[in-house]
Enzyme design. Sequence first.
Site, PDB file in Angstrom:
ATOM      1  CG  HIS A  79       5.820  -3.061  -2.191  1.00  0.00           C
ATOM      2  ND1 HIS A  79       6.358  -2.559  -3.362  1.00  0.00           N
ATOM      3  CD2 HIS A  79       5.130  -2.042  -1.642  1.00  0.00           C
ATOM      4  CE1 HIS A  79       5.985  -1.292  -3.504  1.00  0.00           C
ATOM      5  NE2 HIS A  79       5.251  -0.944  -2.474  1.00  0.00           N
ATOM      6  CG  ASP A  81       6.625  -4.889  -6.488  1.00  0.00           C
ATOM      7  OD1 ASP A  81       6.467  -4.846  -5.252  1.00  0.00           O
ATOM      8  OD2 ASP A  81       5.708  -4.633  -7.294  1.00  0.00           O
ATOM      9  CG  ASP A 142       5.999   2.835  -3.654  1.00  0.00           C
ATOM     10  OD1 ASP A 142       5.904   1.862  -2.906  1.00  0.00           O
ATOM     11  OD2 ASP A 142       5.106   3.180  -4.446  1.00  0.00           O
ATOM     12  CD  GLU A 176       1.853  -2.357  -3.170  1.00  0.00           C
ATOM     13  OE1 GLU A 176       0.889  -1.771  -2.661  1.00  0.00           O
ATOM     14  OE2 GLU A 176       2.582  -1.813  -4.032  1.00  0.00           O
ATOM     15  CG  ASP A 199       3.823   0.683   0.363  1.00  0.00           C
ATOM     16  OD1 ASP A 199       4.684   1.398  -0.185  1.00  0.00           O
ATOM     17  OD2 ASP A 199       3.011  -0.017  -0.272  1.00  0.00           O
ATOM     18  CG  HIS A 381       4.346   4.723  -8.668  1.00  0.00           C
ATOM     19  ND1 HIS A 381       3.137   4.124  -8.877  1.00  0.00           N
ATOM     20  CD2 HIS A 381       4.819   4.194  -7.508  1.00  0.00           C
ATOM     21  CE1 HIS A 381       2.880   3.282  -7.881  1.00  0.00           C
ATOM     22  NE2 HIS A 381       3.887   3.326  -7.042  1.00  0.00           N
TER      23      HIS A 381
HETATM   24 ZN   LIG Z   1       4.348   0.929  -2.322  1.00  0.00          ZN
END
Ligand SMILES: [Zn+2]
Length: 412
Positions: A79, A81, A142, A176, A199, A381
């Site tokens: 992904h 994003d 990520d 995602e 991922d 994150h």
């Molecule tokens: Zn991810």
Amino acid sequence: MIDTVLERFLRYVVIDTQSDPASSAQPSTEKQKDLGRLLVDELLAIGLSDAHLDEHGNVYATIPANVEKPVPVICFCSHMDTAPDFTGTNVRPQIVRNYQGGDIRLTGDTSRVIRVADNPELNAQIGHDIVTTDGTTLLGADDKAGVAEIMTAAQYLMDHPEIRRGKIRILFTTDEEIGRGADKVDLQKLGASFGYTLDGSTVGEIENETFSADGVDIAINGVAIHPGTAKGKMENAIKIASEIVARLPKDIAPETTEGKQGFIHPVDISGSMEKAHISLIIRDFVEEGLKTKETLLEELTKEVMKAYPGSTFTFTIKEQYRNMKVALDRHPMVVDNLVEAVRRIGLTPELHSIRGGTDGSRLSFMGLPCPNIFTGGHAYHSPLEWVSRQDMEKSVETIVELVKVWEERTPG
Ligand SMILES: [Zn+2]
């Protein structure tokens, strides 16, 4: 191959692609297409002539087969994003070359330190080149590590036609991180039999199991009446809802469970005297475990309602997603071939389960069985995110090796 994955990674992380849960559009943010357009250009440049961006920002491309054998079409997916949890604007990646151990203090915000105590995986990184942020943004490994790895593997395969391969599809998705990555994927158009998301995290780890997930909505209709004349008549829906929540079993909660244990978790409550509403999520690795928890919750609700004869309730279960292992077990070669590829590049494959869902779990049940491969990224994150060049290279090698295994193991 050695430098390219790092170069690609550094090129992609500086493009802001944060998704936005408050937007109902897909992509939720137009800026995700900035990376999508760059990737299409790069895919075209390495010879994937059908590479294109669709209206939802998804990127599709094909590495054509170079053998006649009917090798199943496999797809590699990441992904584009980054998570809404922390800003992804003005990412300034830093590289700690030839890491020699110890904590890593980030240069743009020195209060932020990547500590070995919190990241024991750093102990396996001695001598590696570690990419971090400057502490003011997330890094976006990520999942741009996954994107860079797929891109690098694609280039490697195109540059090495002597590697025998079936048809490979490439898919880069948007949104995602806000749970909508699989929403606008056109599986018909993708035309793959099996998929792999890149991922994951630590090298060697393969995720082939996720939670199974349901949502439960409990709607309560109480008896509303003027409080001045309410004696013996009022049945306050706020109090009924509160009583249900108070009775939830304390040992079947996210805060008291781990590993393969499931839970019941209230995520929203609202109400007035007349009407109240509770939303809960139910999680378990097996369907039976979901059922048991839902029965328990319904019984508990009925039990509470007994004291309120004038009130009614509805209890609605909505399926959210299912453990991808159920879909993967029907096609054991998807994980078997991956395990073989990881072993061949000298790593020890470790099968893991995720206490959550992935795009892969959605895709698995949409008809594309899809385990998750490590990317090398850590501390997702957050501004403390990091990934090493050497680990990203291991992921690239895994993709290339996996392509070979599929070809070799197809009779023809
Ligand atoms: Zn991810």
